[in-house]
Design a protein around this motif. Structure first.
Motif, PDB file in Angstrom:
ATOM      1  N   ILE A  18       0.665  -1.364   0.027  1.00  0.00           N
ATOM      2  CA  ILE A  18      -0.580   0.405   0.182  1.00  0.00           C
ATOM      3  C   ILE A  18       1.089   1.551  -0.020  1.00  0.00           C
ATOM      4  O   ILE A  18       0.353   1.805  -0.791  1.00  0.00           O
ATOM      5  N   CYS A  19       1.397   1.244   1.097  1.00  0.00           N
ATOM      6  CA  CYS A  19       2.410   2.646   0.701  1.00  0.00           C
ATOM      7  C   CYS A  19       3.881   2.326   0.287  1.00  0.00           C
ATOM      8  O   CYS A  19       4.385   3.023   0.349  1.00  0.00           O
ATOM      9  N   LEU A  20       4.360   1.450   0.107  1.00  0.00           N
ATOM     10  CA  LEU A  20       5.183   1.061  -0.624  1.00  0.00           C
ATOM     11  C   LEU A  20       6.788   1.390  -0.139  1.00  0.00           C
ATOM     12  O   LEU A  20       7.434   1.432  -0.184  1.00  0.00           O
ATOM     13  N   GLU A  21       6.811   1.349   1.047  1.00  0.00           N
ATOM     14  CA  GLU A  21       7.450   1.341   2.488  1.00  0.00           C
ATOM     15  C   GLU A  21       8.127   0.341   3.340  1.00  0.00           C
ATOM     16  O   GLU A  21       6.634  -0.794   2.847  1.00  0.00           O
ATOM     17  N   ILE A  34       0.787  -9.665   3.057  1.00  0.00           N
ATOM     18  CA  ILE A  34       0.856  -8.682   4.823  1.00  0.00           C
ATOM     19  C   ILE A  34       1.065  -6.865   4.578  1.00  0.00           C
ATOM     20  O   ILE A  34       0.982  -6.472   3.108  1.00  0.00           O
ATOM     21  N   TYR A  35       0.373  -6.598   5.489  1.00  0.00           N
ATOM     22  CA  TYR A  35       0.400  -4.500   5.263  1.00  0.00           C
ATOM     23  C   TYR A  35       1.257  -4.231   6.639  1.00  0.00           C
ATOM     24  O   TYR A  35       0.377  -5.250   7.850  1.00  0.00           O
ATOM     25  N   CYS A  36       1.382  -2.704   6.648  1.00  0.00           N
ATOM     26  CA  CYS A  36       1.650  -2.573   8.001  1.00  0.00           C
ATOM     27  C   CYS A  36       0.537  -2.488   8.408  1.00  0.00           C
ATOM     28  O   CYS A  36      -0.993  -1.859   8.166  1.00  0.00           O
ATOM     29  N   ARG A  37       0.708  -2.088   9.512  1.00  0.00           N
ATOM     30  CA  ARG A  37      -1.217  -2.000  10.940  1.00  0.00           C
ATOM     31  C   ARG A  37      -1.878  -0.975   9.947  1.00  0.00           C
ATOM     32  O   ARG A  37      -2.666  -0.474  10.282  1.00  0.00           O
ATOM     33  N   VAL A  38      -1.235  -0.144  10.135  1.00  0.00           N
ATOM     34  CA  VAL A  38      -1.545   1.564  10.013  1.00  0.00           C
ATOM     35  C   VAL A  38      -2.381   1.469   8.239  1.00  0.00           C
ATOM     36  O   VAL A  38      -3.368   2.227   8.166  1.00  0.00           O
ATOM     37  N   VAL A  41      -5.556  -0.701   8.480  1.00  0.00           N
ATOM     38  CA  VAL A  41      -7.207  -0.154   9.281  1.00  0.00           C
ATOM     39  C   VAL A  41      -7.548   1.052   8.256  1.00  0.00           C
ATOM     40  O   VAL A  41      -8.626   1.374   7.665  1.00  0.00           O
ATOM     41  N   GLY A  42      -6.631   1.856   7.681  1.00  0.00           N
ATOM     42  CA  GLY A  42      -6.484   2.905   6.280  1.00  0.00           C
ATOM     43  C   GLY A  42      -7.903   2.266   5.830  1.00  0.00           C
ATOM     44  O   GLY A  42      -8.799   3.582   5.491  1.00  0.00           O
ATOM     45  N   LEU A  43      -7.414   1.101   5.555  1.00  0.00           N
ATOM     46  CA  LEU A  43      -8.125   0.808   4.196  1.00  0.00           C
ATOM     47  C   LEU A  43      -8.686   0.058   4.496  1.00  0.00           C
ATOM     48  O   LEU A  43     -10.330   0.732   3.780  1.00  0.00           O
ATOM     49  N   ILE A  44      -9.417  -0.204   5.661  1.00  0.00           N
ATOM     50  CA  ILE A  44     -10.662  -0.154   6.289  1.00  0.00           C
ATOM     51  C   ILE A  44     -11.392  -0.044   6.826  1.00  0.00           C
ATOM     52  O   ILE A  44     -12.929   0.348   6.173  1.00  0.00           O
ATOM     53  N   GLU A  45     -10.883   1.338   6.668  1.00  0.00           N
ATOM     54  CA  GLU A  45     -11.996   2.453   7.237  1.00  0.00           C
ATOM     55  C   GLU A  45     -12.376   3.705   6.278  1.00  0.00           C
ATOM     56  O   GLU A  45     -13.770   4.035   6.392  1.00  0.00           O
ATOM     57  N   ASN A  46     -11.987   3.379   5.236  1.00  0.00           N
ATOM     58  CA  ASN A  46     -12.142   4.140   3.906  1.00  0.00           C
ATOM     59  C   ASN A  46     -13.093   3.324   3.272  1.00  0.00           C
ATOM     60  O   ASN A  46     -14.129   3.544   2.572  1.00  0.00           O
TER      61      ASN A  46
END
Length: 463
Positions: A18-21, A34-38, A41-46
């Motif tokens: 997602i963030c490519l970091e 696997i993703y960053c938690r932030v 979670v941002g994707l879920i909220e969106n």
């Protein structure tokens, strides 16, 4: 180059889609991506705000559904990522080898391949371990100096804190002393007032009593006269024998009463209070702020001459000398050397020999090459005695100052913080004039106008 390929592959594996970091707090979802938690979670909220099907979301990579409560922290991967980051920090980005050298010239870590490149050719290099050891020693020396300075500042802070306490205590005592002196002054003046009031009341009672006694005495005399007049009228209307009987004694006895003179009671009030003499405390207070003012020859009009001690100025009209660039061109003026920017200041000018003079204060930058108005709007706070004995304060318009006695010595009090300029008769301590409260935009200097045959002299602190 193989190591660089491995590093590149590892970077791809630990990069968040997602963030490519590099992954931060990595979490897995149902599809094992696997993703960053932030990020997730941002994707879920969106998605939750855009769809009505709550609780189910889709993987950004494979689009498989997953539940929001299925996020699982991947602690093992997080540990690997931290280890890789530490390894990556010690690896050359260009050659993929360990950063084993330190370039002294560029101040950066390099690998053995970097040392051979033209960019670092001829530079002074050292092994990382040796460079660390040497720089650690230098750093420790700096730390030691800083610690010594810290200790010094701590002592200074402790001393300054102690000074604050001492200052606060001194200010407290000074406030108490000033308050006590004012209380004493108020008490003294009140007691003096009461004393004079009592003396006047006593004098009034004594003289009223004498006057009342005189009225009673005159009432008795009037009654006696009326009785004698009635007696004589009756005698005059009687027979000749009755009229002439004891006529000589009657005339002698009645003529004696005319020679009686009633006691005279003076209406002059003998209890006199010279209030100006009670101002000695005011003069004492003013003296506390007195400055040793001297005259500045560079500001003088050409006609003005100064004494050797620069405390007396005379106007020798017609004997013009060289015009100072910073001097007054038109007005017969000169400034004091002192510049006042804060606190209270007081100085005295002996004007007894003068018939026309001006004294006060003015701003540092008042115009000196033109005849400008000398009111506060132009930067002047001064009073003037003219030849016709008409005292003026240079307000706009000028204010007349009626005085019973012309001052011989004028005291000028400047309170920079309060924005007040006041004038006193320094001989009696009586108040002459105070300009309306203002604020001063810059430094103020003593100001003097010296006219022909009217020398001005500054008094010293011990006069």
């Amino acid at each position: 180059m193989a190591s660089a390929t491995v590093i590149k592959k590892l970077m791809e594996d630990i990069t968040c889609p997602i963030c490519l970091e590099p992954l931060t707090e990595p979490v897995s979802i149902d599809c094992e991506h696997i993703y960053c938690r932030v990020c997730i979670v941002g994707l879920i909220e969106n998605q939750n705000s855009e769809t009505s099907s709550l609780g189910t979301f889709h993987c950004p990579q494979c689009r498989k559904p997953f539940k929001s409560d299925s996020l699982r922290p991947n602690k093992k991967l997080a540990t690997i990522i931290e280890t890789f980051k530490e390894m990556d920090q010690n690896m050359c980005d260009e050659h993929g080898e360990k950063l084993a050298l330190f370039c002294e010239s560029d101040g950066q870590l390099i690998c053995w391949h970097c040392e051979k490149t033209p960019r670092h050719k001829g530079h002074l290099t050292a092994l990382v371990e040796d460079a660390c050891r040497r720089y650690r020693k230098q750093l420790q020396e700096v730390v030691t100096k800083l610690e010594q300075r810290e200790f010094k500042y701590m002592r200074q802070k402790l001393g300054t804190t102690r000074q604050k306490s001492i200052l606060e205590e001194k200010i407290k005592h000074e406030k108490e002393r000033i308050h006590l002196e004012f209380m004493n002054l108020h008490t003294f003046l009140h007691q003096e007032e009461e004393t004079y009031m009592c003396q006047l009341e006593k004098e009034k009672e004594q003289k009223l009593s004498r006057l009342q006694n005189k009225v009673a005495h005159l009432d008795n005399k009037l009654q006696e006269l009326r009785n004698r007049i009635l007696e004589l009228q009756q005698k005059n209307q009687g027979s000749a024998q009755y009229f002439l009987q004891d006529i000589n004694d009657t005339l002698r006895r009645n003529s004696a009463i005319d020679r009686e003179t009633p006691e005279a009671v003076s209406l002059e009030v003998h209890t006199v209070c010279n209030v100006s003499e009670l101002y000695f405390s005011v003069g004492k207070i003013l003296k506390r702020y007195q400055d040793n003012v001297t005259l500045d020859p560079d500001t003088a009009t050409p006609d003005l001459c100064l004494s050797k001690d620069q405390r007396t100025v005379t106007n020798n009209v017609g004997t013009k000398k060289y015009q100072n660039p910073g001097g007054f061109f038109v007005l017969p003026c000169i400034l004091g050397c002192e510049r006042f920017i804060s606190r209270r200041h007081y100085f005295e000018v002996d004007v007894r020999e003068g018939t026309e003079w001006g004294v006060g204060v003015c701003l540092e930058n008042v115009p000196r090459d033109i005849d400008t108005g000398r009111e506060p709007q132009s930067g002047f706070w001064a009073i003037r005695l003219r030849r016709n004995k008409r005292n003026l304060a240079f307000t706009s318009p000028p204010t007349a100052i009626p005085l019973a006695d012309q001052p011989k010595v004028v005291g000028i009090m400047l309170d920079c913080e309060a924005g007040l300029v006041s004038f006193y008769n320094a001989t009696t301590g009586s108040h002459i004039f105070t300009f309306p409260k203002t604020s001063f935009s810059q430094a103020l200097r003593p100001y003097f106008e010296a006219y022909p045959f009217s020398p001005l002299s500054l008094t010293s602190l011990n006069e």
